[in-house]
Design an enzyme around this catalytic site. Structure first.
Site, PDB file in Angstrom:
ATOM      1  N   ASN A  30       0.826  -1.223   0.000  1.00  0.00           N
ATOM      2  CA  ASN A  30       0.000   0.000   0.000  1.00  0.00           C
ATOM      3  C   ASN A  30       0.859   1.271   0.000  1.00  0.00           C
ATOM      4  O   ASN A  30       0.337   2.381   0.018  1.00  0.00           O
ATOM      5  CB  ASN A  30      -0.999   0.012   1.173  1.00  0.00           C
ATOM      6  N   LEU A  50       8.797   1.623  -0.607  1.00  0.00           N
ATOM      7  CA  LEU A  50       9.419   2.559  -1.552  1.00  0.00           C
ATOM      8  C   LEU A  50       9.502   1.914  -2.930  1.00  0.00           C
ATOM      9  O   LEU A  50      10.083   0.830  -3.068  1.00  0.00           O
ATOM     10  CB  LEU A  50      10.851   2.875  -1.098  1.00  0.00           C
ATOM     11  N   ILE A  73      -3.947  -5.219   2.117  1.00  0.00           N
ATOM     12  CA  ILE A  73      -4.459  -6.552   2.490  1.00  0.00           C
ATOM     13  C   ILE A  73      -5.782  -6.468   3.266  1.00  0.00           C
ATOM     14  O   ILE A  73      -6.452  -7.465   3.445  1.00  0.00           O
ATOM     15  CB  ILE A  73      -3.425  -7.375   3.294  1.00  0.00           C
ATOM     16  N   PHE A 105       4.786  -9.826   4.525  1.00  0.00           N
ATOM     17  CA  PHE A 105       5.561  -8.832   5.293  1.00  0.00           C
ATOM     18  C   PHE A 105       4.738  -7.609   5.671  1.00  0.00           C
ATOM     19  O   PHE A 105       5.203  -6.787   6.457  1.00  0.00           O
ATOM     20  CB  PHE A 105       6.757  -8.324   4.461  1.00  0.00           C
ATOM     21  N   ALA A 106       3.565  -7.438   5.048  1.00  0.00           N
ATOM     22  CA  ALA A 106       2.816  -6.190   5.229  1.00  0.00           C
ATOM     23  C   ALA A 106       2.252  -6.131   6.644  1.00  0.00           C
ATOM     24  O   ALA A 106       1.261  -6.794   6.950  1.00  0.00           O
ATOM     25  CB  ALA A 106       1.684  -6.117   4.206  1.00  0.00           C
ATOM     26  N   ALA A 107       2.896  -5.367   7.518  1.00  0.00           N
ATOM     27  CA  ALA A 107       2.430  -5.247   8.907  1.00  0.00           C
ATOM     28  C   ALA A 107       3.069  -4.013   9.533  1.00  0.00           C
ATOM     29  O   ALA A 107       4.128  -3.571   9.100  1.00  0.00           O
ATOM     30  CB  ALA A 107       2.850  -6.484   9.700  1.00  0.00           C
ATOM     31  N   SER A 163       8.222 -12.657  14.836  1.00  0.00           N
ATOM     32  CA  SER A 163       9.183 -11.819  15.551  1.00  0.00           C
ATOM     33  C   SER A 163       9.572 -12.447  16.880  1.00  0.00           C
ATOM     34  O   SER A 163       8.753 -13.137  17.512  1.00  0.00           O
ATOM     35  CB  SER A 163       8.524 -10.468  15.820  1.00  0.00           C
ATOM     36  N   TYR A 198       2.249  -5.419  19.694  1.00  0.00           N
ATOM     37  CA  TYR A 198       2.825  -5.847  18.413  1.00  0.00           C
ATOM     38  C   TYR A 198       3.214  -7.334  18.475  1.00  0.00           C
ATOM     39  O   TYR A 198       2.854  -8.120  17.590  1.00  0.00           O
ATOM     40  CB  TYR A 198       4.058  -4.978  18.109  1.00  0.00           C
ATOM     41  N   LYS A 231       1.675 -10.911  16.380  1.00  0.00           N
ATOM     42  CA  LYS A 231       2.445 -11.962  15.686  1.00  0.00           C
ATOM     43  C   LYS A 231       2.110 -13.328  16.273  1.00  0.00           C
ATOM     44  O   LYS A 231       1.942 -14.319  15.549  1.00  0.00           O
ATOM     45  CB  LYS A 231       3.948 -11.680  15.802  1.00  0.00           C
ATOM     46  N   ARG A 234      21.550  -6.992  22.154  1.00  0.00           N
ATOM     47  CA  ARG A 234      20.587  -7.570  21.209  1.00  0.00           C
ATOM     48  C   ARG A 234      21.308  -8.449  20.203  1.00  0.00           C
ATOM     49  O   ARG A 234      22.516  -8.305  19.979  1.00  0.00           O
ATOM     50  CB  ARG A 234      19.857  -6.458  20.424  1.00  0.00           C
ATOM     51  N   GLY A 249       9.908  -1.339  28.890  1.00  0.00           N
ATOM     52  CA  GLY A 249       9.690  -2.619  28.209  1.00  0.00           C
ATOM     53  C   GLY A 249      10.929  -3.208  27.542  1.00  0.00           C
ATOM     54  O   GLY A 249      10.834  -4.229  26.872  1.00  0.00           O
TER      55      GLY A 249
HETATM   56  N1  UFG Z   1      18.046   1.976  21.470  1.00  0.00           N
HETATM   57  C1  UFG Z   1      18.690   3.104  21.950  1.00  0.00           C
HETATM   58  N2  UFG Z   1      18.438   4.285  21.331  1.00  0.00           N
HETATM   59  C2  UFG Z   1      17.584   4.402  20.272  1.00  0.00           C
HETATM   60  C3  UFG Z   1      16.935   3.243  19.784  1.00  0.00           C
HETATM   61  C4  UFG Z   1      17.196   2.042  20.418  1.00  0.00           C
HETATM   62  O1  UFG Z   1      19.459   3.040  22.919  1.00  0.00           O
HETATM   63  O2  UFG Z   1      17.386   5.533  19.773  1.00  0.00           O
HETATM   64  C5  UFG Z   1      18.327   0.676  22.119  1.00  0.00           C
HETATM   65  C6  UFG Z   1      17.091   0.031  22.722  1.00  0.00           C
HETATM   66  O3  UFG Z   1      16.896   0.481  24.022  1.00  0.00           O
HETATM   67  C7  UFG Z   1      17.458  -1.445  22.623  1.00  0.00           C
HETATM   68  C8  UFG Z   1      18.341  -1.546  21.385  1.00  0.00           C
HETATM   69  O4  UFG Z   1      18.768  -0.219  21.123  1.00  0.00           O
HETATM   70  O5  UFG Z   1      18.223  -1.798  23.720  1.00  0.00           O
HETATM   71  C9  UFG Z   1      17.594  -2.064  20.173  1.00  0.00           C
HETATM   72  O6  UFG Z   1      16.394  -1.321  20.021  1.00  0.00           O
HETATM   73  P1  UFG Z   1      15.462  -1.399  18.753  1.00  0.00           P
HETATM   74  O7  UFG Z   1      14.355  -0.407  18.958  1.00  0.00           O
HETATM   75  O8  UFG Z   1      16.275  -1.260  17.504  1.00  0.00           O
HETATM   76  O9  UFG Z   1      14.950  -2.894  18.749  1.00  0.00           O
HETATM   77  P2  UFG Z   1      14.158  -3.747  19.859  1.00  0.00           P
HETATM   78  O10 UFG Z   1      15.148  -4.726  20.436  1.00  0.00           O
HETATM   79  O11 UFG Z   1      13.423  -2.900  20.802  1.00  0.00           O
HETATM   80  O12 UFG Z   1      13.080  -4.491  18.951  1.00  0.00           O
HETATM   81  C10 UFG Z   1      13.406  -5.031  17.692  1.00  0.00           C
HETATM   82  C11 UFG Z   1      12.261  -4.811  16.725  1.00  0.00           C
HETATM   83  C12 UFG Z   1      11.054  -5.580  17.165  1.00  0.00           C
HETATM   84  C13 UFG Z   1      11.434  -7.026  17.331  1.00  0.00           C
HETATM   85  C14 UFG Z   1      12.596  -7.174  18.277  1.00  0.00           C
HETATM   86  C15 UFG Z   1      13.021  -8.603  18.359  1.00  0.00           C
HETATM   87  O13 UFG Z   1      11.959  -3.429  16.633  1.00  0.00           O
HETATM   88  O14 UFG Z   1      10.061  -5.466  16.184  1.00  0.00           O
HETATM   89  O15 UFG Z   1      13.678  -6.406  17.815  1.00  0.00           O
HETATM   90  O16 UFG Z   1      14.168  -8.783  19.110  1.00  0.00           O
HETATM   91  F1  UFG Z   1      10.394  -7.695  17.821  1.00  0.00           F
END
Ligand code: UFG
Length: 326
Positions: free
Chosen positions: A36, A41, A57, A77-79, A121, A145, A149, A225, A288
């Protein structure tokens, strides 16, 4: 090489979708996209794609057009994917991620399409009870979110049992990077994830970024991570399709690199690859955020013969350099 499977890719112009489409085209598969363009892009769509339907969808008329292409597999993938936003606007996530996917399944049944590759995810697990996280880990999502999933994974079990849909639910950890061959340059719009924010800061588009917390129980105090390169994810999707075609059984697997990097590791690697300074400020924890999330991907290796190849931080940031710094 391809096996004559014709694939409908929803969200094929999006960040992960466009990378998977490229790999499917490289392998000789015929691909039709429905997107959509709310985040997708056009510039990232491979020229070998046979048709692009601008549609949604949630709209059955659009799905009718897409399925008229006689596809025999669907990659979905559309979500929406911003965990924070999903807690403020669950309705938006319910309508697209849950209702939209159920519509898609309805059309798969209507057109007798049996193979479904689903973007799931690691968010389905919630706070880790042990590490590394394998597929047997309890699924207690911390955000809506992740719940969307999980809700689809639960539905897929029923659609398999009742209607013979064969699915691969691929539980991605932290997807990152850009095409290792440098063919995709359209950047994600309004990124909320760490690595694009780091690169926007390296590029000077942000004066400073925030690091959310340095008081976690990790060596440098920042969150760890499991970053998985999008080119590795793309390979896993192709293997998952082959698995469904050959084994005719469903599959739920983690896709992670089995290696953890802290936020500060990520920033250092980006500075090294870009040759630029990344200004940051330590702020309070983001709500969180678990301190440490690392995958076991042993099952993906066992079932698909898949292992991450490009997911060390230096390769990740090298692949992002041209996209962000030109
Ligand atoms: N972080 C920062 N500064 C920012 C953005 C993120 O310090 O500006 C930190 C977050 O606190 C976290 C890490 O970087 O510790 C990764 O953060 P992301 O937001 O990139 O990713 P998340 O781990 O929160 O979540 C991602 C996806 C989710 C997925 C998850 C699965 O966004 O959709 O990974 O592990 F479910």
């Amino acid at each position: 090489m391809s096996d004559n499977t014709k694939i409908l890719v929803t969200g094929g112009a999006g960040y992960i979708g466009s990378h998977v489409v490229k790999q499917l085209c490289d392998e000789g598969y015929e691909v039709v996209i429905i997107d959509n363009f709310s985040l997708g892009l056009r510039q990232n769509i491979d020229s070998r794609v046979s048709d692009v339907i601008e549609g949604d969808i949630r709209n059955e008329a659009d799905l009718e057009k897409a399925f008229a292409h006689n596809v025999n597999a669907v990659f979905h993938f559309a979500a929406w994917k911003a965990a924070g936003e999903s807690m403020e606007d669950p309705d938006k996530y319910a309508k697209n991620n849950i209702c939209g996917t159920l519509n898609l399944l309805k059309y798969m049944l209507k057109f007798n399409v049996k193979n479904f590759v689903f973007s799931s995810s690691a968010a389905v697990y919630g706070n880790p009870q042990y590490l590394p996280i394998d597929e047997k880990h309890p699924t207690v999502p911390e955000n809506y979110y992740g719940y969307t999933k999980l809700a689809i994974e639960e539905n897929l079990k029923w659609y398999d049992k009742l209607k013979g849909i064969r699915y691969a639910a691929l539980r991605y950890f932290n997807a990152t990077g850009y095409d290792v061959k440098g063919r995709l340059n359209g950047r994600e719009k309004n990124p909320a994830n760490l690595s694009p924010i780091v690169m926007e800061t390296a590029a000077g588009e942000r004066a400073q970024m925030q690091v959310f917390g340095n008081d976690y129980d990790t060596p440098d105090g920042t969150c760890i991570r499991d970053y998985i390169h999008v080119s590795d994810l793309a390979t896993a999707h192709v293997l998952a399709l082959r698995y469904l075609n050959e084994k005719e059984e469903s599959l739920v697997v983690n896709l992670g690199a089995e290696k953890g990097y802290s936020v500060l590791d990520v920033i250092k690697s980006a500075e090294k690859s870009s040759g630029r300074k990344v200004n940051y400020k330590i702020v309070g924890r983001r709500e969180g955020d678990p301190g440490n999330l690392v995958a076991s991907s042993a099952l993906a290796f066992e079932k698909l013969g898949w292992k991450a190849q490009y997911s060390d931080v230096d390769t990740i940031f090298k692949s992002m350099k041209n996209v962000y710094l030109g």
